[in-house]
Structure formats: structure tokens, C-alpha cells
Design a protein around this motif. Structure first.
Motif, PDB file in Angstrom:
ATOM      1  N   ASP A 142     -18.501 -53.172  46.839  1.00 15.00           N
ATOM      2  CA  ASP A 142     -17.305 -52.747  46.088  1.00 15.00           C
ATOM      3  C   ASP A 142     -16.186 -53.781  46.213  1.00 15.00           C
ATOM      4  O   ASP A 142     -15.003 -53.440  46.294  1.00 15.00           O
ATOM      5  N   GLY A 143     -16.571 -55.039  46.244  1.00 14.02           N
ATOM      6  CA  GLY A 143     -15.601 -56.123  46.284  1.00 14.02           C
ATOM      7  C   GLY A 143     -15.088 -56.483  47.658  1.00 14.02           C
ATOM      8  O   GLY A 143     -14.403 -57.485  47.828  1.00 14.02           O
ATOM      9  N   GLU A 144     -15.423 -55.658  48.673  1.00 17.19           N
ATOM     10  CA  GLU A 144     -14.931 -55.899  50.027  1.00 17.19           C
ATOM     11  C   GLU A 144     -15.994 -56.616  50.861  1.00 17.19           C
ATOM     12  O   GLU A 144     -17.164 -56.250  50.823  1.00 17.19           O
ATOM     13  N   PRO A 145     -15.606 -57.657  51.616  1.00 13.29           N
ATOM     14  CA  PRO A 145     -16.584 -58.359  52.461  1.00 13.29           C
ATOM     15  C   PRO A 145     -17.241 -57.394  53.438  1.00 13.29           C
ATOM     16  O   PRO A 145     -16.569 -56.622  54.116  1.00 13.29           O
ATOM     17  N   ALA A 146     -18.579 -57.427  53.488  1.00 14.49           N
ATOM     18  CA  ALA A 146     -19.310 -56.486  54.323  1.00 14.49           C
ATOM     19  C   ALA A 146     -20.166 -57.175  55.377  1.00 14.49           C
ATOM     20  O   ALA A 146     -20.430 -56.590  56.432  1.00 14.49           O
ATOM     21  N   MET A 147     -20.589 -58.406  55.108  1.00 17.42           N
ATOM     22  CA  MET A 147     -21.542 -59.027  56.011  1.00 17.42           C
ATOM     23  C   MET A 147     -21.552 -60.531  55.769  1.00 17.42           C
ATOM     24  O   MET A 147     -21.384 -60.996  54.635  1.00 17.42           O
ATOM     25  N   LEU A 207     -14.185 -61.413  56.911  1.00 17.82           N
ATOM     26  CA  LEU A 207     -14.607 -60.014  56.900  1.00 17.82           C
ATOM     27  C   LEU A 207     -13.442 -59.033  56.868  1.00 17.82           C
ATOM     28  O   LEU A 207     -13.596 -57.882  56.469  1.00 17.82           O
ATOM     29  N   GLY A 208     -12.272 -59.483  57.295  1.00 21.30           N
ATOM     30  CA  GLY A 208     -11.129 -58.588  57.418  1.00 21.30           C
ATOM     31  C   GLY A 208     -11.137 -57.947  58.784  1.00 21.30           C
ATOM     32  O   GLY A 208     -12.169 -57.496  59.265  1.00 21.30           O
ATOM     33  N   GLY A 209      -9.991 -57.932  59.420  1.00 23.47           N
ATOM     34  CA  GLY A 209      -9.918 -57.392  60.773  1.00 23.47           C
ATOM     35  C   GLY A 209      -9.275 -58.409  61.693  1.00 23.47           C
ATOM     36  O   GLY A 209      -8.827 -59.477  61.274  1.00 23.47           O
ATOM     37  N   VAL A 210      -9.239 -58.065  62.947  1.00 20.17           N
ATOM     38  CA  VAL A 210      -8.559 -58.885  63.943  1.00 20.17           C
ATOM     39  C   VAL A 210      -9.595 -59.594  64.798  1.00 20.17           C
ATOM     40  O   VAL A 210     -10.610 -59.001  65.188  1.00 20.17           O
ATOM     41  N   ALA A 211      -9.351 -60.867  65.079  1.00 18.84           N
ATOM     42  CA  ALA A 211     -10.244 -61.610  65.959  1.00 18.84           C
ATOM     43  C   ALA A 211     -10.386 -60.858  67.278  1.00 18.84           C
ATOM     44  O   ALA A 211      -9.407 -60.399  67.853  1.00 18.84           O
ATOM     45  N   GLY A 212     -11.602 -60.721  67.740  1.00 19.82           N
ATOM     46  CA  GLY A 212     -11.863 -59.978  68.963  1.00 19.82           C
ATOM     47  C   GLY A 212     -12.471 -58.617  68.721  1.00 19.82           C
ATOM     48  O   GLY A 212     -13.083 -58.043  69.626  1.00 19.82           O
ATOM     49  N   HIS A 213     -12.309 -58.075  67.510  1.00 18.15           N
ATOM     50  CA  HIS A 213     -12.962 -56.807  67.202  1.00 18.15           C
ATOM     51  C   HIS A 213     -14.473 -56.987  67.234  1.00 18.15           C
ATOM     52  O   HIS A 213     -14.991 -58.042  66.874  1.00 18.15           O
ATOM     53  N   LEU A 227     -45.546 -70.135  63.004  1.00 15.39           N
ATOM     54  CA  LEU A 227     -44.629 -71.191  62.578  1.00 15.39           C
ATOM     55  C   LEU A 227     -43.319 -70.578  62.103  1.00 15.39           C
ATOM     56  O   LEU A 227     -43.315 -69.749  61.171  1.00 15.39           O
ATOM     57  N   ALA A 228     -42.198 -70.941  62.720  1.00  7.86           N
ATOM     58  CA  ALA A 228     -40.894 -70.424  62.290  1.00  7.86           C
ATOM     59  C   ALA A 228     -40.488 -71.121  60.992  1.00  7.86           C
ATOM     60  O   ALA A 228     -40.399 -72.350  60.942  1.00  7.86           O
ATOM     61  N   VAL A 229     -40.290 -70.343  59.938  1.00  8.58           N
ATOM     62  CA  VAL A 229     -39.978 -70.929  58.631  1.00  8.58           C
ATOM     63  C   VAL A 229     -38.512 -70.748  58.246  1.00  8.58           C
ATOM     64  O   VAL A 229     -38.013 -71.440  57.362  1.00  8.58           O
ATOM     65  N   GLU A 230     -37.825 -69.815  58.883  1.00 11.52           N
ATOM     66  CA  GLU A 230     -36.403 -69.585  58.611  1.00 11.52           C
ATOM     67  C   GLU A 230     -35.812 -68.797  59.760  1.00 11.52           C
ATOM     68  O   GLU A 230     -36.464 -67.898  60.310  1.00 11.52           O
ATOM     69  N   THR A 231     -34.601 -69.143  60.151  1.00 11.91           N
ATOM     70  CA  THR A 231     -33.871 -68.334  61.126  1.00 11.91           C
ATOM     71  C   THR A 231     -32.457 -68.141  60.626  1.00 11.91           C
ATOM     72  O   THR A 231     -31.934 -68.997  59.888  1.00 11.91           O
ATOM     73  N   ALA A 232     -31.856 -67.028  60.970  1.00 11.84           N
ATOM     74  CA  ALA A 232     -30.527 -66.715  60.438  1.00 11.84           C
ATOM     75  C   ALA A 232     -29.743 -65.876  61.428  1.00 11.84           C
ATOM     76  O   ALA A 232     -30.316 -65.151  62.247  1.00 11.84           O
ATOM     77  N   ASP A 233     -28.426 -65.979  61.342  1.00 11.36           N
ATOM     78  CA  ASP A 233     -27.509 -65.110  62.072  1.00 11.36           C
ATOM     79  C   ASP A 233     -26.783 -64.241  61.060  1.00 11.36           C
ATOM     80  O   ASP A 233     -26.110 -64.759  60.161  1.00 11.36           O
ATOM     81  N   VAL A 234     -26.935 -62.934  61.192  1.00 15.05           N
ATOM     82  CA  VAL A 234     -26.262 -61.970  60.325  1.00 15.05           C
ATOM     83  C   VAL A 234     -25.149 -61.317  61.130  1.00 15.05           C
ATOM     84  O   VAL A 234     -25.395 -60.804  62.222  1.00 15.05           O
ATOM     85  N   VAL A 235     -23.933 -61.362  60.614  1.00 13.72           N
ATOM     86  CA  VAL A 235     -22.764 -60.832  61.324  1.00 13.72           C
ATOM     87  C   VAL A 235     -22.219 -59.631  60.553  1.00 13.72           C
ATOM     88  O   VAL A 235     -21.896 -59.736  59.367  1.00 13.72           O
ATOM     89  N   ASP A 239     -17.395 -51.700  63.320  1.00 15.15           N
ATOM     90  CA  ASP A 239     -16.636 -50.479  63.033  1.00 15.15           C
ATOM     91  C   ASP A 239     -16.861 -49.979  61.614  1.00 15.15           C
ATOM     92  O   ASP A 239     -16.450 -48.874  61.271  1.00 15.15           O
ATOM     93  N   ARG A 240     -17.540 -50.772  60.779  1.00 18.00           N
ATOM     94  CA  ARG A 240     -17.749 -50.385  59.390  1.00 18.00           C
ATOM     95  C   ARG A 240     -19.205 -50.177  59.021  1.00 18.00           C
ATOM     96  O   ARG A 240     -19.509 -49.560  58.003  1.00 18.00           O
ATOM     97  N   PHE A 241     -20.112 -50.705  59.825  1.00 15.86           N
ATOM     98  CA  PHE A 241     -21.526 -50.607  59.482  1.00 15.86           C
ATOM     99  C   PHE A 241     -22.374 -50.355  60.719  1.00 15.86           C
ATOM    100  O   PHE A 241     -22.070 -50.842  61.803  1.00 15.86           O
ATOM    101  N   HIS A 242     -23.456 -49.599  60.533  1.00 14.78           N
ATOM    102  CA  HIS A 242     -24.476 -49.394  61.545  1.00 14.78           C
ATOM    103  C   HIS A 242     -25.769 -50.041  61.059  1.00 14.78           C
ATOM    104  O   HIS A 242     -26.133 -49.893  59.894  1.00 14.78           O
TER     105      HIS A 242
END
Length: 250
Positions: A142-147, A207-213, A227-235, A239-242
Motif C-alpha cells: 500500500d505504498g509503505e516500505p515493508a521489507m 523502512l520508517g522508524g527510529v534507528a535501534g528499533h 552448490l550455493a547459487v544465491e544468498t540474501a539478507d531480508v530485513v 513491530d509491523r510484520f511476523h
């Protein structure tokens, strides 16, 4: 202080926290000033300040320059499905969920070649400094950064192929499984390691919010016959997602 007795600043923070949870201090209301906390609880300025700091660190309140400290509105956490058969589906779990007509999702990305940092190289099982394609994503609901997501693919595997750029070419946006299949690499395993940490300033600026949250960090690696073909970090803002894992029983 007797055994089991809390320090004064924890007792004050606990009482204010409960008032927030109970709605006595509703979202957008102003937290009592330091002077009022001192008078109400009969504590020193230092104790009042430390109690306020705790509530800010927990993400329950936020400071507004020149105005004071206010109770944050805490949205009901949404669910991000991370496992089961869908994690290997077309385009990945987020793109599938955003295909729902009731959800207005979008994403943007950029890719660049770079040398693999030691930690990334270890996950991809390549030499540090090896060339990788790094792709950064911002996902919105909905237009808001989520991930946020940052992925790395070894160019020894994808370089000079039609799938070298994840979001360009004939299989743009199709996801790791489909793109690798196009170059005869069969992904058969995905590992996800979930951890929590304070969000960095650059991440929270997007993402919106305060550093440290608190944020959830999912370190994901796709493999094909070991064979590892891709690795990623998802942030993900905690407080907004489970992150929800639905695992089939075979």
C-alpha cells in the motif's frame, strides 16, 4: 536493594508501559514530561530520564523535536509467509502475496557487480573478493516500505548468461528457482536463518522508524546439489510484520 526488587527506573518504565498497553496513554498522546514523572513517582531526574529512554528503545514512544515525547501507534503486525512450498514458487513469497487483489504491493530494485565481502563469500562458498551480482530491493505494501532485501549471486555461475541481472532480461522477476532452471541449474534446497537485531540508521531511514528499533533479519541461501547459487539478507520491521513458517509434513 532487596533480592527481586527492581531498580526505580525499571519500575517507572514498567508502569508507563502498562498505561500505554492499557490505553491510558493512547497513541499520539504526549508522555508525561520528565518533571511530571519525577513528581508523580517521587524519583530523581536521572531515574525519570532513564525510564523514558527505555520506552524509546522499546519503540513505544518517539521524540518530536521541540514538542516532546509521544506514544507511537503500534499497527497490528501483518504476516509474511516464508516457508512451505510457496518459498520455491514463482517470484518468491512476497511477490506471490502481492498478487492478491486485496493487497497493493510493489517493489523497486537496482543491481551492480561487486566483490564479495568475506561473510557473503563464506555463504556462497567462494573466495573473498570473488565477483558477485548484488541486487537491492525495497518492497512496499500500500505504498509503505515493508521489507528490504539484498541478494548476491556468484558471477562464475550467472555471468554472461541471460539471467545475470535478476530484474532484467527474459526471466526478469521470475525468482531464483526459475532463473537458475533456465541455465540448467536445479535448485533443490533453501536454508533460512532468522535473527533479530537493532535496525541500522540507513535501514530505518527507508523502512520508517527510529534507528535501534528491532528488525528481523532472514539470511536465505538457495542451493543446487550443495552448490550455493544465491544468498540474501531480508530485513523486516519486527513491530509491523511476523515471519510465518508453514512447513508441510511428508
Amino acid at each position: 536493594m532487596a533480592f527481586g526488587e527492581q531498580p526505580a527506573y525499571l519500575r517507572v518504565a514498567g508502569d508507563l508501559r502498562q498505561k500505554i498497553f492499557d490505553g491510558v496513554l493512547p497513541p499520539h498522546s504526549r508522555l508525561p514530561s520528565q518533571a511530571k514523572i519525577r513528581a508523580q513517582y517521587g524519583v530523581s531526574d536521572t531515574v525519570a530520564l532513564e525510564a523514558r529512554k527505555i520506552l524509546m528503545a522499546e519503540g513505544l514512544v518517539e521524540g518530536r523535536s521541540g514538542s516532546g515525547t509521544y506514544v507511537r501507534e503500534m499497527p497490528e503486525p501483518a504476516r509474511v509467509l516464508r516457508a512451505g512450498n510457496r518459498v520455491l514458487g514463482v517470484g518468491g513469497p512476497f511477490r506471490q502475496e502481492q498478487a492478491d487483489e486485496q493487497v497493493k504491493g510493489s517493489w523497486e530494485s537496482c543491481s551492480e557487480q561487486q566483490e564479495a565481502a568475506p561473510a557473503v563469500a563464506a555463504r556462497l562458498r567462494i573466495e573473498p573478493g570473488g565477483r558477485v551480482m548484488c541486487t537491492r530491493y525495497v518492497y512496499r505494501t500500500d505504498g509503505e516500505p515493508a521489507m528490504l532485501s539484498t541478494s548476491w549471486e556468484p558471477l562464475t555461475l550467472t555471468g554472461r548468461t541471460p539471467v545475470m541481472l535478476p530484474e532484467e532480461g527474459p526471466l526478469a522477476g521470475q525468482g531464483v528457482v526459475e532463473r537458475m532452471a533456465a541455465i540448467d541449474v536445479v535448485v533443490d534446497n533453501v536454508l533460512e536463518e532468522v535473527a533479530a537485531r537493532p535496525g541500522r540508521a540507513d535501514e530505518m531511514a527507508v523502512l520508517g522508524g527510529v534507528a535501534g528499533h528491532c528488525v528481523l533479519v532472514i539470511a536465505r541461501t538457495f542451493c543446487a546439489s550443495g552448490l550455493a547459487v544465491e544468498t540474501a539478507d531480508v530485513v523486516i520491521p519486527a513491530d509491523r510484520f511476523h515471519a510465518v513458517y508453514h512447513l508441510p509434513v511428508r
